[in-house]
Design a protein around this motif. Structure first.
Motif, PDB file in Angstrom:
ATOM      1  N   ASN A 397      -2.477   7.179   7.382  1.00 49.83           N
ATOM      2  CA  ASN A 397      -2.641   5.734   7.211  1.00 49.83           C
ATOM      3  C   ASN A 397      -1.537   5.172   6.318  1.00 49.83           C
ATOM      4  O   ASN A 397      -1.154   5.774   5.307  1.00 49.83           O
ATOM      5  CB  ASN A 397      -3.995   5.416   6.582  1.00 49.83           C
ATOM      6  CG  ASN A 397      -5.144   5.646   7.542  1.00 49.83           C
ATOM      7  OD1 ASN A 397      -4.989   5.511   8.751  1.00 49.83           O
ATOM      8  ND2 ASN A 397      -6.307   5.999   7.009  1.00 49.83           N
ATOM      9  N   VAL A 398      -1.031   4.010   6.696  1.00 51.57           N
ATOM     10  CA  VAL A 398      -0.069   3.258   5.899  1.00 51.57           C
ATOM     11  C   VAL A 398      -0.831   2.102   5.258  1.00 51.57           C
ATOM     12  O   VAL A 398      -1.525   1.347   5.963  1.00 51.57           O
ATOM     13  CB  VAL A 398       1.084   2.717   6.759  1.00 51.57           C
ATOM     14  CG1 VAL A 398       2.076   1.950   5.893  1.00 51.57           C
ATOM     15  CG2 VAL A 398       1.773   3.854   7.502  1.00 51.57           C
ATOM     16  N   VAL A 408      -5.392  -0.882   5.433  1.00 50.46           N
ATOM     17  CA  VAL A 408      -4.559  -0.042   6.290  1.00 50.46           C
ATOM     18  C   VAL A 408      -3.757  -0.969   7.201  1.00 50.46           C
ATOM     19  O   VAL A 408      -4.319  -1.759   7.959  1.00 50.46           O
ATOM     20  CB  VAL A 408      -5.428   0.928   7.129  1.00 50.46           C
ATOM     21  CG1 VAL A 408      -4.554   1.710   8.099  1.00 50.46           C
ATOM     22  CG2 VAL A 408      -6.203   1.867   6.221  1.00 50.46           C
ATOM     23  N   VAL A 409      -2.420  -0.881   7.122  1.00 56.00           N
ATOM     24  CA  VAL A 409      -1.558  -1.780   7.905  1.00 56.00           C
ATOM     25  C   VAL A 409      -0.902  -1.057   9.080  1.00 56.00           C
ATOM     26  O   VAL A 409      -0.194  -1.676   9.879  1.00 56.00           O
ATOM     27  CB  VAL A 409      -0.472  -2.411   7.011  1.00 56.00           C
ATOM     28  CG1 VAL A 409      -1.106  -3.292   5.945  1.00 56.00           C
ATOM     29  CG2 VAL A 409       0.400  -1.341   6.350  1.00 56.00           C
ATOM     30  N   GLY A 410      -1.123   0.248   9.187  1.00 53.84           N
ATOM     31  CA  GLY A 410      -0.545   0.993  10.301  1.00 53.84           C
ATOM     32  C   GLY A 410      -0.766   2.475  10.125  1.00 53.84           C
ATOM     33  O   GLY A 410      -1.435   2.923   9.177  1.00 53.84           O
ATOM     34  N   GLN A 411      -0.198   3.280  11.038  1.00 49.75           N
ATOM     35  CA  GLN A 411      -0.329   4.736  10.981  1.00 49.75           C
ATOM     36  C   GLN A 411       0.987   5.383  11.396  1.00 49.75           C
ATOM     37  O   GLN A 411       1.756   4.811  12.174  1.00 49.75           O
ATOM     38  CB  GLN A 411      -1.466   5.216  11.897  1.00 49.75           C
ATOM     39  CG  GLN A 411      -2.849   4.743  11.441  1.00 49.75           C
ATOM     40  CD  GLN A 411      -3.950   5.179  12.380  1.00 49.75           C
ATOM     41  OE1 GLN A 411      -3.744   5.255  13.605  1.00 49.75           O
ATOM     42  NE2 GLN A 411      -5.123   5.481  11.828  1.00 49.75           N
ATOM     43  N   LYS A 429       6.354   4.775  -1.824  1.00 48.53           N
ATOM     44  CA  LYS A 429       6.616   3.428  -1.335  1.00 48.53           C
ATOM     45  C   LYS A 429       7.584   3.510  -0.155  1.00 48.53           C
ATOM     46  O   LYS A 429       8.597   4.206  -0.224  1.00 48.53           O
ATOM     47  CB  LYS A 429       7.219   2.572  -2.455  1.00 48.53           C
ATOM     48  CG  LYS A 429       7.453   1.118  -2.070  1.00 48.53           C
ATOM     49  CD  LYS A 429       8.019   0.338  -3.261  1.00 48.53           C
ATOM     50  CE  LYS A 429       8.274  -1.115  -2.902  1.00 48.53           C
ATOM     51  NZ  LYS A 429       8.833  -1.874  -4.045  1.00 48.53           N
ATOM     52  N   ILE A 430       7.262   2.816   0.944  1.00 45.47           N
ATOM     53  CA  ILE A 430       8.113   2.828   2.142  1.00 45.47           C
ATOM     54  C   ILE A 430       8.250   1.401   2.680  1.00 45.47           C
ATOM     55  O   ILE A 430       7.647   0.463   2.137  1.00 45.47           O
ATOM     56  CB  ILE A 430       7.521   3.740   3.242  1.00 45.47           C
ATOM     57  CG1 ILE A 430       6.182   3.152   3.756  1.00 45.47           C
ATOM     58  CG2 ILE A 430       7.337   5.163   2.741  1.00 45.47           C
ATOM     59  CD1 ILE A 430       5.644   3.834   4.999  1.00 45.47           C
ATOM     60  N   LYS A 431       9.054   1.234   3.702  1.00 41.75           N
ATOM     61  CA  LYS A 431       9.129  -0.024   4.447  1.00 41.75           C
ATOM     62  C   LYS A 431       8.424   0.190   5.785  1.00 41.75           C
ATOM     63  O   LYS A 431       8.695   1.164   6.497  1.00 41.75           O
ATOM     64  CB  LYS A 431      10.581  -0.429   4.690  1.00 41.75           C
ATOM     65  CG  LYS A 431      11.348  -0.817   3.437  1.00 41.75           C
ATOM     66  CD  LYS A 431      10.872  -2.132   2.850  1.00 41.75           C
ATOM     67  CE  LYS A 431      11.730  -2.544   1.656  1.00 41.75           C
ATOM     68  NZ  LYS A 431      11.247  -3.815   1.049  1.00 41.75           N
ATOM     69  N   PHE A 438       2.734   1.657   1.545  1.00 43.94           N
ATOM     70  CA  PHE A 438       2.545   2.881   0.776  1.00 43.94           C
ATOM     71  C   PHE A 438       1.839   3.943   1.618  1.00 43.94           C
ATOM     72  O   PHE A 438       0.966   3.624   2.438  1.00 43.94           O
ATOM     73  CB  PHE A 438       1.729   2.593  -0.488  1.00 43.94           C
ATOM     74  CG  PHE A 438       2.395   1.621  -1.423  1.00 43.94           C
ATOM     75  CD1 PHE A 438       3.211   2.071  -2.440  1.00 43.94           C
ATOM     76  CD2 PHE A 438       2.232   0.254  -1.249  1.00 43.94           C
ATOM     77  CE1 PHE A 438       3.848   1.177  -3.286  1.00 43.94           C
ATOM     78  CE2 PHE A 438       2.860  -0.649  -2.090  1.00 43.94           C
ATOM     79  CZ  PHE A 438       3.669  -0.186  -3.104  1.00 43.94           C
ATOM     80  N   ILE A 439       2.244   5.214   1.389  1.00 40.21           N
ATOM     81  CA  ILE A 439       1.588   6.345   2.039  1.00 40.21           C
ATOM     82  C   ILE A 439       1.261   7.393   0.979  1.00 40.21           C
ATOM     83  O   ILE A 439       1.969   7.525  -0.019  1.00 40.21           O
ATOM     84  CB  ILE A 439       2.472   6.978   3.138  1.00 40.21           C
ATOM     85  CG1 ILE A 439       3.851   7.354   2.575  1.00 40.21           C
ATOM     86  CG2 ILE A 439       2.616   6.045   4.334  1.00 40.21           C
ATOM     87  CD1 ILE A 439       4.751   8.073   3.559  1.00 40.21           C
TER      88      ILE A 439
END
Length: 637
Positions: A397-398, A408-411, A429-431, A438-439
């Motif tokens: 999960n993102v 959760v904004v994505g996977q 922290k990611i884009k 964040f993951i």
């Protein structure tokens, strides 16, 4: 014949009466030199001068004759002119127990010597806690009375024996985080640490130190850390907000250690300590921060939408995150915080401060925080590296924030390469779709994960992040075990193509619960936690492996630990083999799979330290652990 014998007797009598016979050395005395005094090898001015004692030197001496004294230095006997040694008024140091003695207890293993000098012969060594009869000899030494004889020992390691009749115990509380020491020396071992405002019972030892009583144990601590009386339970705690980036200090001093930093507008609970400082409460921990840095309401951090273009105002921008104050003093309340590169209208107030005008309101800030002209575009942060998603057969999960409670904004799929911009609270922290996201750091690794199926090996590098583990100078346990664990991972992948996953692959902090949960989430078949040992004595050394007898998988865990220890000890033949042991450590007791915990040596041992610093030795350690794991896998899978 009789006449001749009589003459011989008379001659001997005359000779004996004419000689100055030295007195019997029945006692020694404490004295002091009245001049810079030569001490010689024999009682004569023709004797060789072996040393000159400065005026005022304390000496032990015995009478030799009317002109000379015997002087005892470094456990040897020399001679000096009697007229230049003044007897001190203290009692004789003859080998009889003095009347003015005290009962004491040794605070360390204590060497007892024949004279009051560090090079004197050691008669015996008394164990720590031994009760002794003693009397003060001088500022450094005490006389010790053993078996009817007088000896000497360092006074600093003898404490008066405390009884209820001679100890004035008082109730009080700690006025700061209090360290309890084994001895009256802040470089000695710290036995316990008490939080601020802990109730304590203590007694004064001297002007600087107090004795703290906890159950049947006693400890030493500086007296200034204790406030007598009962803590006022009516401390008024208030809710508030950080009106700037809030530093939390270990002590009431901005030069002391910063324990935490809270972002602006973080909700805090605090109480006033004095007119300048407040205590901040976070869970069971307490910290100090300047009272002016806490406000009763949130501080606006929104950039201004309009400025009033009055005459004389300069158009510029904030060249850093800027605090806007109500007064020209940085200890005053922060009324607003402007992000870096915010456009502002301002004018100089004096040589150091400027006024910033937002709408109809005027604030103050340091002139050096503002730059004239148009603000540049905020630079894009550079990535700090690439990580790979490590969730075989699953997705990760993102999230919108560095929290499991956030949206959760994505996977992301297993094996996906992702650029990261640092870590916080156990998250990378990611884009994601052009936005910050964040993951969980528990499910990423720095090398591309294996796509093979089969046995899943979970490796757990101990400690990390704020938890350094055992430390020796600049060498940290968390750094050593992360390095060795990655070597184990690489070896198992390259030689056996095993499916290996790590609980952490970077310097992040994970709780014990998080490590156990990560092993389960990673669908592990076995779990190995890597550590480095430490001990109070530098003599402890060697490698050892633990399994838990309380684990649901104790039988297989024992086999796993035995295989690892056997191969590790074989690779590290120069290190002591401490064998396989049982211990109910949390991560190997509560795991849902066979588990072992490896100690790669003692960071406190000079011998082991050589191996722990060496890259060659670390690689050998890794191969030993890896081969032990492989042997276990080949047996059961």
């Amino acid at each position: 014949m009789k006449m001749k014998l009589l003459k011989v007797a008379l001659i001997l009598t005359v000779l004996l009466l004419g000689m100055q016979l030295p007195s019997v050395e029945a006692a020694t005395y404490d004295g002091e030199t009245t001049v810079n005094l030569n001490i010689r090898t024999k009682p004569s001015l023709s004797g060789t001068v072996v040393k000159t004692l400065p005026r005022g030197t304390k000496v032990e001496y015995g009478t030799y004759n009317q002109s000379w004294h015997k002087v005892y230095v470094n456990n040897r006997t020399y001679y000096a002119s009697a007229q230049y040694i003044q007897k001190l008024s203290s009692t004789s140091s003859s080998l009889t127990t003095q009347a003015a003695t005290s009962t004491g207890v040794t605070t360390a293993n204590l060497n007892v010597r024949v004279t009051s000098h560090r090079s004197a012969t050691i008669v015996t060594t008394l164990k720590k806690g031994t009760e002794v009869k003693y009397a003060v000899h001088n500022s450094s030494w005490a006389k010790i009375y053993l078996n009817g004889k007088t000896y000497y020992a360092a006074k600093a390691y003898i404490a008066p024996k405390l009884t209820e009749s001679n100890v004035d115990r008082t109730n009080g509380y700690t006025n700061r985080e209090m360290k309890l020491f084994a001895e009256r020396n802040q470089r000695s071992a710290v036995k316990k640490v008490l939080p601020v405002n802990t109730a304590v019972v203590s007694s004064k030892y001297n002007s600087s130190w107090s004795i703290v009583y906890i159950g049947n144990e006693t400890y030493y601590t500086p007296t200034w850390g204790i406030t007598e009386g009962t803590l006022d339970s009516s401390v008024e705690k208030k809710d508030g907000y950080a009106n700037r980036e809030l530093k939390l200090f270990a002590e009431r001093n901005q030069r002391s250690a910063v324990k935490k930093i809270l972002p602006v507008n973080t909700a805090v609970v605090s109480s006033k300590y004095n007119s300048s400082w407040s205590i901040v409460y976070l869970g069971s921990e307490t910290y100090y921060t300047p009272t002016a840095w806490i406000s009763t309401s949130k501080t606006s951090t929104e950039p201004p939408t309009t400025t009033k273009p009055d005459d004389g105002l300069t158009q510029g921008y904030a060249n850093r995150t800027v605090n806007l104050f109500g007064k020209t003093h940085q200890s005053s309340e922060v009324l607003m915080v402007l992000p870096k590169y915010t456009a502002v209208s301002y004018k100089a107030y004096n040589s150091s401060w400027s006024t910033v005008q937002i709408g109809s309101k005027v604030y103050y800030t340091a002139s050096s925080w503002l730059t004239k002209g148009k603000a540049p575009a905020a630079p894009e942060a550079a990535p700090k590296g690439t990580v790979y998603i490590n969730t075989p057969g699953d997705v990760l999960n993102v999230r919108s924030k560095a929290s499991l409670d956030s949206n959760v904004v994505g996977q992301l799929n297993h094996g996906t390469a992702v650029l990261h911009y640092g870590t916080t609270n156990g998250f990378h922290k990611i884009k994601f779709n052009g936005q910050d996201a964040f993951i969980s750091s528990a499910f990423v690794m720095t090398s591309k994960p294996s796509t093979s199926t089969g046995t899943v090996i979970v490796l757990d590098p101990g400690h990390g992040g704020k938890d350094s583990g055992a430390v020796n100078g600049s060498l940290y346990e968390k750094t050593i075990v992360l390095d060795v664990t990655k070597r184990v991972e690489a070896y198992l992948r390259s030689k056996y193509d095993y499916n290996v996953r790590l609980t952490r692959s970077t310097d992040v902090y994970l709780t014990l619960d998080q490590r156990v949960a990560a092993a389960k989430s990673l669908r592990g078949d076995l779990f190995v936690s890597m550590h480095v040992n430490a001990a109070g004595s530098s003599s402890a050394k060697g490698v050892e492996t633990f399994f838990s007898s309380q684990s649901a998988h104790s039988a297989r865990s024992r086999v796993l630990a035995s295989n690892i220890q056997s191969n590790l000890a074989g690779k590290m033949s120069g290190m002591s083999n401490r064998g396989v042991k049982t211990a109910n450590y949390y991560v190997i007791t509560y795991n849902t799979m066979p588990s072992a915990l490896v100690e790669l040596g003692f960071i406190s041992s000079p011998t082991d330290l050589t191996y722990l610093r060496s890259n060659t030795s670390r690689q050998q350690m890794a191969e030993g652990v890896a081969e032990g794991i492989a042997k276990y896998v080949q047996t059961y899978y």
